[in-house]
Design a protein around this motif. Structure first.
Motif, mmCIF file in Angstrom:
data_model
loop_
_atom_site.group_PDB
_atom_site.id
_atom_site.type_symbol
_atom_site.label_atom_id
_atom_site.label_comp_id
_atom_site.label_asym_id
_atom_site.label_seq_id
_atom_site.Cartn_x
_atom_site.Cartn_y
_atom_site.Cartn_z
ATOM 1 N N ASP A 6 24.159 24.337 24.860
ATOM 2 C CA ASP A 6 24.891 24.546 26.104
ATOM 3 C C ASP A 6 25.990 23.502 26.293
ATOM 4 N N GLY A 7 25.765 22.308 25.762
ATOM 5 C CA GLY A 7 26.728 21.235 25.949
ATOM 6 C C GLY A 7 27.776 21.116 24.865
ATOM 7 N N ILE A 8 27.803 22.064 23.936
ATOM 8 C CA ILE A 8 28.771 22.038 22.836
ATOM 9 C C ILE A 8 29.828 23.107 23.076
ATOM 10 N N ILE A 51 32.099 17.977 23.582
ATOM 11 C CA ILE A 51 30.744 17.690 24.040
ATOM 12 C C ILE A 51 30.823 17.437 25.538
ATOM 13 N N SER A 52 30.302 18.364 26.339
ATOM 14 C CA SER A 52 30.432 18.231 27.784
ATOM 15 C C SER A 52 29.247 17.513 28.421
ATOM 16 N N TRP A 53 28.043 17.705 27.887
ATOM 17 C CA TRP A 53 26.888 16.992 28.414
ATOM 18 C C TRP A 53 25.727 17.148 27.457
ATOM 19 N N ARG A 54 24.730 16.281 27.641
ATOM 20 C CA ARG A 54 23.514 16.341 26.842
ATOM 21 C C ARG A 54 22.320 16.079 27.748
ATOM 22 N N PRO A 55 21.168 16.657 27.465
ATOM 23 C CA PRO A 55 19.988 16.367 28.288
ATOM 24 C C PRO A 55 19.607 14.897 28.181
ATOM 25 N N ASN A 56 19.247 14.298 29.319
ATOM 26 C CA ASN A 56 19.035 12.846 29.368
ATOM 27 C C ASN A 56 17.961 12.353 28.414
ATOM 28 N N ASP A 57 16.869 13.107 28.287
ATOM 29 C CA ASP A 57 15.742 12.623 27.505
ATOM 30 C C ASP A 57 15.770 13.134 26.074
ATOM 31 N N HIS A 58 16.883 13.718 25.650
ATOM 32 C CA HIS A 58 16.953 14.209 24.280
ATOM 33 C C HIS A 58 17.338 13.072 23.342
ATOM 34 N N TYR A 59 16.800 13.096 22.125
ATOM 35 C CA TYR A 59 17.048 11.988 21.212
ATOM 36 C C TYR A 59 18.479 11.944 20.704
ATOM 37 N N LEU A 60 19.300 12.963 20.980
ATOM 38 C CA LEU A 60 20.714 12.896 20.620
ATOM 39 C C LEU A 60 21.534 12.097 21.629
ATOM 40 N N TRP A 61 20.896 11.686 22.739
ATOM 41 C CA TRP A 61 21.636 11.104 23.844
ATOM 42 C C TRP A 61 22.435 9.867 23.438
ATOM 43 N N ASN A 62 21.829 8.957 22.693
ATOM 44 C CA ASN A 62 22.457 7.665 22.422
ATOM 45 C C ASN A 62 23.342 7.655 21.188
ATOM 46 N N LEU A 63 23.558 8.820 20.570
ATOM 47 C CA LEU A 63 24.357 8.858 19.342
ATOM 48 C C LEU A 63 25.821 9.154 19.629
ATOM 49 N N PRO A 64 26.725 8.563 18.851
ATOM 50 C CA PRO A 64 28.117 9.037 18.889
ATOM 51 C C PRO A 64 28.181 10.379 18.172
#
Length: 283
Positions: free
Chosen positions: A56-58, A78-91
């Protein structure tokens, strides 16, 4: 103490800056859908909901093309990512691994098969103007004897019929059982079929194969693929520009349910002419 202070500042920045910004982006996204249609997530993995949110965020965007134009770039928003997803902290970024006709397959995030970094696959259909998400291979598929694939290529994509159904292929060489360092001609072929491809769709299939690859005097495989490409709707090829081409045919028969992977798939090696093959003194 310094590391703790940095962590606290990251948490504060996320709460005060990123969260409000992503809330605005989500609102805009709801009112102005992306330019590319998102294919439904139909696979039944335990984290399928996470991948729905990631998709949804791509927002991939292809350039406007005339009839004879060639795609030479795309924009991956990239418009948004779920907060608790492990992709959150990646560039986040995408790497185009291969293509066939109007299909592009990308590694998304830092993921590569056999590594612990998170990510997944994106399949872009330029003809249908759509994007699909495919989950990564599980780490449990790999052992100390199976490294991260035929070096230099990565995932390959093949359109196996006229309706745009496709298969993704990862070919992973095994290491020798003693040192766990040197590659052998034994490999695991992983296949992912698009949703309308029949019974195997929506999951990774795994087949153990023995490849007819060239070896050196120590019986060590010398093949290292520089590129992968598709031929018609039946065959995938991995090419080592110094030694020759590894060919896998019969994929269309497997897609049509003509038998098992062991029955349908045929591997063969086509060496380069002697005058073109790699010489020992060449870099």
């Amino acid at each position: 103490m310094e590391q703790s202070a940095i962590q606290e500042e990251m948490i504060r920045h996320r709460a005060e800056v990123q969260e409000p910004a992503f809330a605005i982006l989500r609102e805009r996204q709801a009112s102005r859908p992306g330019a590319m249609r998102k294919e439904p997530v139909t696979f039944a993995y335990h984290d399928a909901d996470y991948y729905r949110q990631v998709l949804d965020g791509i927002d991939p965007r292809l350039p406007h093309l005339d009839a004879d134009a060639i795609i030479n770039h795309l924009t991956l928003g990239i418009s948004w990512r779920p907060n608790d997803h492990y992709l959150w902290n990646l560039p986040l970024a995408g790497y185009i691994a291969s293509h066939h006709d109007y299909l592009l397959v990308l590694y998304f995030g830092a993921y590569r098969p056999g590594l612990v970094e998170p990510g997944c696959y994106l399949v872009i259909n330029a003809w249908a103007n759509s994007v699909a998400i495919v989950p990564p291979l599980s780490r449990c598929c790999f052992s100390s004897t199976s490294p991260c694939g035929i070096i230099g290529t990565g995932v390959a994509v093949l359109r196996h019929n006229e309706f745009g159904d496709y298969v993704l292929a990862e070919l992973c060489l095994h290491r020798d059982s003693r040192s766990h360092l040197l590659p052998t001609n034994k490999a695991t072929l992983f296949l992912w079929w698009s949703p309308s491809s029949g019974p195997p769709a929506g999951r990774w299939m795994q087949e153990e194969v023995v490849l007819p690859l060239p070896t050196d005097i120590d019986h060590t495989v010398t093949f290292r693929a520089d590129m992968a490409f598709a031929v018609s709707s039946t065959t995938l090829c991995w090419a080592d520009l110094r030694t020759g081409v590894l060919v896998c045919s019969g994929i269309d028969r497997l897609a049509a349910g003509a038998g098992t992977a062991h029955d349908c798939l045929v591997f063969r090696f086509i060496p380069l002419p002697e005058e073109c093959a790699r010489k020992p003194d060449l870099l």
